[in-house]
Design a protein around this motif. Structure first.
Motif, short mmCIF file in Angstrom:
data_model
loop_
_atom_site.label_atom_id
_atom_site.label_comp_id
_atom_site.label_asym_id
_atom_site.label_seq_id
_atom_site.Cartn_x
_atom_site.Cartn_y
_atom_site.Cartn_z
N PHE A 189 12.45 45.89 -9.88
CA PHE A 189 12.98 45.50 -11.20
C PHE A 189 12.84 46.65 -12.19
CE2 PHE A 189 12.61 43.50 -15.37
CZ PHE A 189 13.70 42.64 -15.37
N THR A 216 12.59 49.82 -11.59
CA THR A 216 13.46 50.96 -11.25
C THR A 216 14.90 50.66 -11.67
OG1 THR A 216 12.02 51.52 -9.40
CG2 THR A 216 14.22 52.47 -9.38
N LEU A 217 15.35 49.43 -11.44
CA LEU A 217 16.72 49.08 -11.82
C LEU A 217 16.92 49.08 -13.33
CD1 LEU A 217 17.54 46.26 -9.22
CD2 LEU A 217 18.54 48.56 -9.34
N THR A 218 15.85 48.88 -14.09
CA THR A 218 15.97 48.86 -15.55
C THR A 218 15.40 50.14 -16.20
OG1 THR A 218 13.89 47.64 -15.69
CG2 THR A 218 15.92 46.35 -15.72
#
Lengths: 339, 339
Positions: B15, B17-19
């Motif tokens: 999460f 890393t994706l944000t």
């Protein structure tokens, strides 16, 4: 996201923050290339991975090295393999894979306001048109229902156990902004006499209906398309679920909705809001408190509310016995009130 | 960027890393709003900061909380103040401020390939036109010369000491891809008999010339506009500087350039390349090794080369006595060879 309180000034922290966007890009690219499936299938050498992903060896080598630095792959003797995190949460063959979250979390419609974040901070609200992410029929919620289902579904079990505690027999449940529908469906699975009514945009409810069918509860799953603020939601209900919803709105709007929910509940019925609930300092826990920026960027007036703020909203809407139930191994908290 | 080798699978890491792109956006926005100056000036309450930055209180509160989570601000009793890092490296009143790096590191021309990173990995080279960042007269190098000067300038002292060690008296120095010019200028400051010739695109050299003037060495600072690969660079020189340059090209191209450099040096003269030099595992140190992804995204065939690779290039170009000198408190290493 570890709070950094190092005594020594760190230019690295500045450099890493300014280039952090590359981390999101690398993980999104790896998911798009189906790299984590190839890693799981092995053997994990660069030539094989390039062949499996139909990509260049230079690209695969540099991407895999970068993902290793992030802890999303491991490297040994020039070959790449899963870390515990990538094996469980990124390999599409894993039942717990949340890789599909990349589609929603990196969606251009949600990422765009971050490009113009200074303008957002100046004005105090999203630069997206109208109410931003909560504009009527916004198609990103279909993406949410598809992409975020695995990440959210992991919380369905604990949520179901909490909201149903001490309840048995026939139940009527209203699932507001149902999305993928997994929370209401979980209640229907746990209680064979539960009837669930799901509210969301029509296109989103099609996703929920598909999930209800897969779970074998379709005949007890009812669709109520429209805005939770506008539809006549019927009742009275034993339980109203408000999952990932209140944070999109300002407190007066939340209180208005909670009043409507209160009126739709039986006396003693339960309203359960699944939320990111930061501590009163608003800067911890890091991942939970950080969610507030997403609400700044994508809504007109939403926020990650503290328990004290949510409790006040519940109280003003007529609820009592308000409690917080942290969901284990997740950044979410279920805040419940009694009608 | 701490390598994560936790035994336990972590959905948070996925999460976060994706944000992670939100971190870059938040810091860029804060710099654009001149927030760190306002923090330094105080008193640091939300109303004052909003007034100082001409921004909304909601936006300032959420942005400051987010920066606190990142370790780029501190929060106490509802007021914000500097951390050691933001005081030294982000407040524009600090002589060591590197806030201007946001302009280059977040430049749309460099960030754009990351949006299409899967395509980059497929093809193995940048999706930017031609040779990407090293296309002739690419205006991003003017941005680099302006924006990255403070971050790079911090290394000028150590670099000057290393390249001049044991040398005295009249010296001729060639600074290839001089950019801001701070490295050649440092040599001129340390040795009042040094004559420095700077090679770069004409528009970039104007920035270097301005810096030479400020440093009082303009009359010993000579401009040679054009591509380092094409210009007749004169000589013979005692020192050739190649700072942040070799990583943009593939090894044969680097060897070709090093041969040209070798030919321009006196016997025993020094070539000094400032580079990100990862360990042979290519995944450590994290920040150094991560630079390879930037070269994948923005060039046709560049890379962050290991010392063994750089040593081989130097040797093939005719150099001997090749040594690595890590620059203290920086991710860079100076790799020197003797003609």
């Amino acid at each position: 996201m570890t709070p950094q309180h190092a005594a020594a000034p760190s230019p690295e922290l500045v450099f890493e923050t300014l280039t952090a966007y590359q981390r999101s890009a690398a993980l999104r690219a790896a998911i798009e290339l189906d790299l984590f499936r190839a890693i799981g299938e092995g053997p994990g050498d660069i030539a094989s991975l390039a062949r499996q992903c139909q990509a260049s060896q230079r690209g695969i080598r540099i991407l895999c090295d970068y993902l290793t630095i992030l802890g999303l792959l491991a490297k040994e003797d020039g070959c790449y393999r899963h870390t515990p995190t990538s094996a469980v949460f990124l390999d599409p063959r894993s039942p717990a894979s949340i890789a599909s979250a990349a589609r929603f979390l990196g969606h251009p419609a949600l990422a765009e306001p971050f490009i113009r974040l200074a303008d957002v901070v100046r004005s105090g609200h999203t630069v997206l048109p109208g109410d931003g992410s909560v504009e009527p029929e916004n198609p990103i919620w279909v993406e949410f229902a598809h992409g975020m289902a695995p990440m959210m579904g992991a919380m369905a079990g604990p949520l179901g156990a909490i909201v149903l505690e001490g309840l048995a027999g026939p139940l009527r449940v209203l699932d507001v902004a149902a999305g993928h529908g997994l929370f209401g469906i979980e209640v229907a699975k746990r209680n064979p006499e539960a009837q669930v009514t799901a509210v969301d945009w029509a296109a989103v409810l099609e996703v929920a209906r598909g999930n209800a069918r897969k779970a074998g509860v379709e005949e007890r799953y009812h669709l109520l398309p429209g805005s939770a603020f506008d539809v006549a939601c019927g009742g009275p209900y034993d339980i109203v679920l408000l999952t990932n919803f209140l944070h999109h709105f300002d407190p007066p709007t939340c209180i208005g909705l909670l009043r409507k929910v209160h009126a739709a509940l039986k006396a003693g019925g339960r309203a359960a809001a699944l939320e990111f609930v930061p501590n009163e300092d608003r800067v911890s826990p890091p991942m939970v408190a950080a969610f507030s920026l997403t609400m700044l960027a994508s809504t007109a007036a939403g926020d990650a509310y503290t328990f004290r703020e949510l409790e006040k909203m519940y109280r003003e809407a007529g609820f009592s016995g308000i409690n917080a139930h942290p969901i284990p191994r997740s950044p979410h908290t279920l805040v419940m009130g009694c009608a």
